[in-house]
Design a protein around this motif. Structure first.
Motif, PDB file in Angstrom:
ATOM      1  N   SER A  92       8.748-125.052  -7.831  1.00 30.29           N
ATOM      2  CA  SER A  92       9.932-124.336  -8.298  1.00 30.29           C
ATOM      3  C   SER A  92      11.069-125.331  -8.488  1.00 30.29           C
ATOM      4  CB  SER A  92      10.353-123.278  -7.270  1.00 30.29           C
ATOM      5  OG  SER A  92      10.866-123.908  -6.113  1.00 30.29           O
ATOM      6  N   ASN A  97      14.464-129.967  -6.612  1.00 34.53           N
ATOM      7  CA  ASN A  97      15.702-130.529  -6.059  1.00 34.53           C
ATOM      8  C   ASN A  97      15.460-131.141  -4.685  1.00 34.53           C
ATOM      9  OD1 ASN A  97      17.314-130.010  -8.248  1.00 34.53           O
ATOM     10  ND2 ASN A  97      18.110-128.073  -7.467  1.00 34.53           N
ATOM     11  N   HIS A 121      24.256-124.023  -7.704  1.00 31.48           N
ATOM     12  CA  HIS A 121      23.141-123.162  -7.305  1.00 31.48           C
ATOM     13  C   HIS A 121      22.987-123.238  -5.789  1.00 31.48           C
ATOM     14  CE1 HIS A 121      18.725-122.240  -6.815  1.00 31.48           C
ATOM     15  NE2 HIS A 121      19.109-121.256  -7.613  1.00 31.48           N
ATOM     16  N   HIS A 124      22.021-126.343  -4.107  1.00 29.90           N
ATOM     17  CA  HIS A 124      22.979-127.456  -3.979  1.00 29.90           C
ATOM     18  C   HIS A 124      23.926-127.223  -2.798  1.00 29.90           C
ATOM     19  CE1 HIS A 124      22.961-127.379  -8.732  1.00 29.90           C
ATOM     20  NE2 HIS A 124      21.777-127.659  -8.232  1.00 29.90           N
ATOM     21  N   SER A 180      24.012-123.247 -12.583  1.00 29.52           N
ATOM     22  CA  SER A 180      23.451-121.916 -12.850  1.00 29.52           C
ATOM     23  C   SER A 180      24.331-121.088 -13.777  1.00 29.52           C
ATOM     24  CB  SER A 180      23.290-121.144 -11.545  1.00 29.52           C
ATOM     25  OG  SER A 180      22.385-121.808 -10.713  1.00 29.52           O
ATOM     26  N   HIS A 234      10.779-121.899 -16.265  1.00 38.39           N
ATOM     27  CA  HIS A 234      10.676-120.495 -16.713  1.00 38.39           C
ATOM     28  C   HIS A 234      12.007-119.875 -17.120  1.00 38.39           C
ATOM     29  CE1 HIS A 234      11.285-120.870 -12.352  1.00 38.39           C
ATOM     30  NE2 HIS A 234      12.178-119.930 -12.551  1.00 38.39           N
TER      31      HIS A 234
HETATM   32  C1  PLP Z   1      17.405-121.271 -10.845  1.00 38.37           C
HETATM   33  C2  PLP Z   1      17.969-122.550 -10.406  1.00 38.37           C
HETATM   34  C3  PLP Z   1      17.274-123.355  -9.520  1.00 38.37           C
HETATM   35  C4  PLP Z   1      16.073-122.868  -8.763  1.00 38.37           C
HETATM   36  O1  PLP Z   1      14.992-122.671  -9.452  1.00 38.37           O
HETATM   37  P1  PLP Z   1      13.724-121.899  -8.886  1.00 38.37           P
HETATM   38  O2  PLP Z   1      12.735-122.289  -9.899  1.00 38.37           O
HETATM   39  O3  PLP Z   1      14.089-120.474  -8.865  1.00 38.37           O
HETATM   40  O4  PLP Z   1      13.435-122.421  -7.529  1.00 38.37           O
HETATM   41  C5  PLP Z   1      17.770-124.615  -9.226  1.00 38.37           C
HETATM   42  N1  PLP Z   1      18.905-125.036  -9.774  1.00 38.37           N
HETATM   43  C6  PLP Z   1      19.618-124.287 -10.624  1.00 38.37           C
HETATM   44  C7  PLP Z   1      20.880-124.825 -11.197  1.00 38.37           C
HETATM   45  C8  PLP Z   1      19.182-123.005 -10.954  1.00 38.37           C
HETATM   46  O5  PLP Z   1      19.903-122.234 -11.750  1.00 38.37           O
END
Ligand code: PLP
Length: 437
Positions: A92, A97, A121, A124, A180, A234
């Motif tokens: 994911s 990260n 997000h 972070h 995000s 995704h």
């Molecule tokens: C959605 C998102 C994530 C996390 O992604 P997942 O695939 O849901 O674990 C990480 N960083 C940012 C900026 C996001 O918007």
């Protein structure tokens, strides 16, 4: 309840969900609809296998074909994002990260990142907010100063803040860019050399905008100076749920160790195959798709503003991404509007926006809503549909329109949009429920 009854109810709920989404306007900015080809790969036997380690150096037998696909997947990822190195195993965006945090920092180090109302997000976030960076890796998180008019990181104030942190002996070891709530490109070119000069590893989190970056739009984070780039596969990228981390060859060893054995055992091998399918689709169709996404977002933003909404980023033309952010404080709050719209089969999310925390608002009743047009674009919608969606949203949120009536209009509108575009093949409907029993 008898087990057989529970079993039956699970499938009944799944089918109702498919039907509901086939009749709705899906505007969650972090979601998308994959191709039938991606869904086929997800349903394959790869999902029942382990392939710990690297292709050719696996811990278990039985990986012959998995290795073939994973080599292909990595090559496609490197080509799509013009990167020297790709690890396709993070399951994911959060795990991607964490791989970067683990590879390039130690607990107790400082990281600069955007705050949540400024687009950051949870991965972070600080320990006191249960953010992944603080809670899981022990990073000491400092936020970038943010310019709410420009809806981006304030470059001058950031320089001052980071210089001051360095004077205290707290120079950031990691600098996180990307986010995000993400309307405009971040100042990678402006900040990366400066941040690196202070010893920071610069990572760009492209979770949201990866599909746009792949299509040559928004920005080119690695070319602009980011050391590494993490993403979800995704969101604007229309793959299976998963993650990816990219960098140059010099980052390969620490990242590989962080991903395995550090952060994964099973890396959801079926989704890895589905990533390869989606990367091939993005290489073939990504430019046209990304252009259409951004033009739809701009049309939707303009139409919402004409209806009477206060759309953020007005000074800069509202958006350069797939997202539109609306300040709804003059009407009610983001939570109430999200709930009203859901009754109208219009699926959006409430959103903390700059100024919310100071005004005492929280994530339950924040000041904004966030809309994303990736999924409706994938279904083939264009400018006319964007204007119709804006009028329905205004009607339900501010114009006293009966949500049931809006839901009927949404259903009507969806009749012509039931297949995923921008893919090689597939006669199945985008939301078709596929029975295997
Ligand atoms: C959605 C998102 C994530 C996390 O992604 P997942 O695939 O849901 O674990 C990480 N960083 C940012 C900026 C996001 O918007």
């Amino acid at each position: 309840m008898r087990p057989r009854e529970s079993y039956r109810r699970v499938f009944a709920s799944l089918k109702r969900h498919h039907k509901w989404f086939s009749e709705s306007i899906p505007l969650i900015a972090s979601e998308n609809i994959p191709s039938p080809a991606v869904r086929e790969a997800v349903a394959s036997d790869f999902g029942n296998r382990y392939a710990e380690g690297w292709p050719g150096e696996r811990v278990y037998a039985g990986c012959t074909y998995i290795d073939e696909v994973e080599e292909e997947c990595m090559a496609l990822a490197r080509r799509l994002f013009k990167a020297g190195f790709a690890d396709v195993r993070p399951i994911s965006g959060v795990v991607a990260n964490l791989a970067v945090y683990s590879a390039f920092s130690d607990p107790g180090d400082v990281m600069v990142a955007p705050s949540i109302p400024a687009g950051g997000h949870i991965s972070h976030g600080k320990k006191e907010h249960s953010g992944t960076a603080g809670l899981v890796h022990g990073l000491d998180v400092e936020f970038y100063p943010f310019d709410a008019e420009e809806m981006s990181i304030d470059v001058d104030k950031t320089r001052k803040k980071v210089d001051a942190l360095a004077k205290e002996g707290r120079a950031p070891r990691i600098a996180m860019l990307g986010g995000s709530l993400f309307l405009f490109p971040h100042p990678v070119r402006e900040l990366a050399p400066f941040l690196k000069g202070h010893g920071a590893h610069v990572n760009y989190d492209a979770a949201h905008v990866a599909g746009l970056v792949a299509g040559g739009l928004f920005q080119r984070p690695l070319a602009e100076g980011a050391d590494t780039m993490t993403l979800s596969t995704h969101k604007t990228l229309f793959g299976p749920q998963g993650g990816l981390v990219l960098g140059s060859k010099e980052h390969a060893e620490p990242l590989k160790k962080a991903t395995f054995p550090g952060l994964t055992s099973s890396h959801h091998v079926n989704n890895m195959a589905a990533k390869a399918v989606a990367f091939a689709e993005a290489l073939e169709f990504g430019k046209k798709y990304a252009a259409k996404v951004v033009s739809n977002a701009r049309t939707l933003a303009g139409a919402l503003a004409s209806e009477g909404f206060r759309v953020l980023g007005e000074r800069r033309g509202y958006t350069e991404s797939h997202q539109v952010a609306v300040d709804v404080t003059r009407i009610s709050d983001g939570g109430s509007i999200e709930a009203q719209l859901e009754k109208a089969n219009i699926i959006v999310n409430r959103q903390l926006i700059p100024g919310d925390i100071r005004a005492g608002r929280n994530y339950l009743r924040p000041g904004g809503i966030r809309l994303g047009v990736s999924e409706v674009t994938r279904l083939g919608m264009g400018a006319g549909e964007m204007r119709e969606i804006a009028s329905l949203i205004w009607g339900v949120a501010a114009g006293g329109m009966d949500p049931a009536r809006a839901a009927r209009r949404a259903r009507e509108m969806r009749k012509g949009f039931q297949r995923a575009r921008f893919c090689f093949e597939g006669s199945r409907g985008a939301y078709e429920y596929v029975r295997m029993r």
